[in-house]
Design an enzyme around this catalytic site. Sequence first.
Site, PDB file in Angstrom:
ATOM      1  CG  PHE A 102      37.021  25.896  50.157  1.00 18.84           C
ATOM      2  CD1 PHE A 102      38.179  25.170  50.410  1.00 18.84           C
ATOM      3  CD2 PHE A 102      36.303  25.603  49.004  1.00 18.84           C
ATOM      4  CE1 PHE A 102      38.613  24.178  49.531  1.00 18.84           C
ATOM      5  CE2 PHE A 102      36.732  24.620  48.124  1.00 18.84           C
ATOM      6  CZ  PHE A 102      37.882  23.903  48.392  1.00 18.84           C
ATOM      7  CD  GLN A 172      38.055  18.361  53.111  1.00 17.55           C
ATOM      8  OE1 GLN A 172      37.660  17.534  53.928  1.00 17.55           O
ATOM      9  NE2 GLN A 172      37.235  19.102  52.386  1.00 17.55           N
ATOM     10  N   GLY A 225      35.544   8.915  42.990  1.00 15.44           N
ATOM     11  CA  GLY A 225      35.188   9.758  41.857  1.00 15.44           C
ATOM     12  C   GLY A 225      34.316   9.028  40.857  1.00 15.44           C
ATOM     13  N   GLY A 228      33.110   5.346  41.340  1.00 17.60           N
ATOM     14  CA  GLY A 228      32.115   4.961  42.324  1.00 17.60           C
ATOM     15  C   GLY A 228      32.639   4.917  43.740  1.00 17.60           C
ATOM     16  CG  ASP A 257      31.118  17.950  51.569  1.00 16.72           C
ATOM     17  OD1 ASP A 257      31.936  17.151  52.072  1.00 16.72           O
ATOM     18  OD2 ASP A 257      31.385  19.145  51.350  1.00 16.72           O
TER      19      ASP A 257
END
Length: 327
Positions: A102, A172, A225, A228, A257
Amino acid sequence: MRIAVTGSIATDHLMSFPGNFSEQILPDRLARISLSFLVGDLHLRRGGVAANIAFGLGLLGLSPLLVGAAGADFAEYGAWLQAHGVDIRPVRVAAQHQTARFLCITDEQQNQIAAFYAGAMVESREISLPETIARTHRPDLAVIAPDDPQAMLRHTQECRELGIPLAADPSQQLARLEGEEVRRLVDGARLLFTNEYESALLCEKAGWTEHQVRDRVGTWITTRGGDGVTLATAGDRTVTVPAVPAKEAADPTGAGDGFRAGYLAGLGRGLPHERAAQLGCALATTVLESVGTQEYRLTAHTLSARICDTYGPDAAAHIARHVEVPA
């Protein structure tokens, strides 16, 4: 609760750009965009969505099963995960590939541009969950995190055939999945994870309204984000859980994650969904304040203090009674 986490295992190459991407992009030249960013630093870190979630669950004492494919360079990474409570027996090691990579650049506004090299991850589709369970143990919940798309579809179907409840986390990979594939991954899931953008993309891909999605899953968890998290269930019941403020945002990679690990750990220890989300938000902010998705450390005191400061002493006490951070 025993949790199996299927999905990517990767090495992260994290870079920072000392400026704003938006200032480098010309709106009238988007059809032929060609940019190179001179970055300020480079950090190589352990990562991958499934590995990150499993790492957080391991820190919280849940001994998760990690189900995914890694390359011939996995030995050191595997030892690290084992040392932090992760059962890596189901990991398929591909001798002819390197572990997935990544590559991510983050600007001063925490915007990111990233690329992902699949590498050994293409062999995830060869992993059989029935065979894995026969060698290890039957999980109470299986997380289908971003992975090789065929692996995600296979493991979803196998869980349904085995009667194992699902937590769908396409995130993703939504951009690569077709509508029918999205519907197969999501329909009937006990839990569904998306961020705010992915929630809209999921509806568009699946051809479902938000109400139709809610009718097909148990709880739909949307991370927002700094705003919340929202928890939505059928019948239009929605609960909003505020984010835990960060002292200083070092790197947003892996914060989602971390939330998933905390939330799943809370549910696994018997907490109600709102309390579990509060634990998830506390863990997400802990990740946000460190560079690298598995570089953070937890102590019972600091975790409880974060929860108390944001949600109050009753929440902190309730969570502490159910979730103990191993020494």
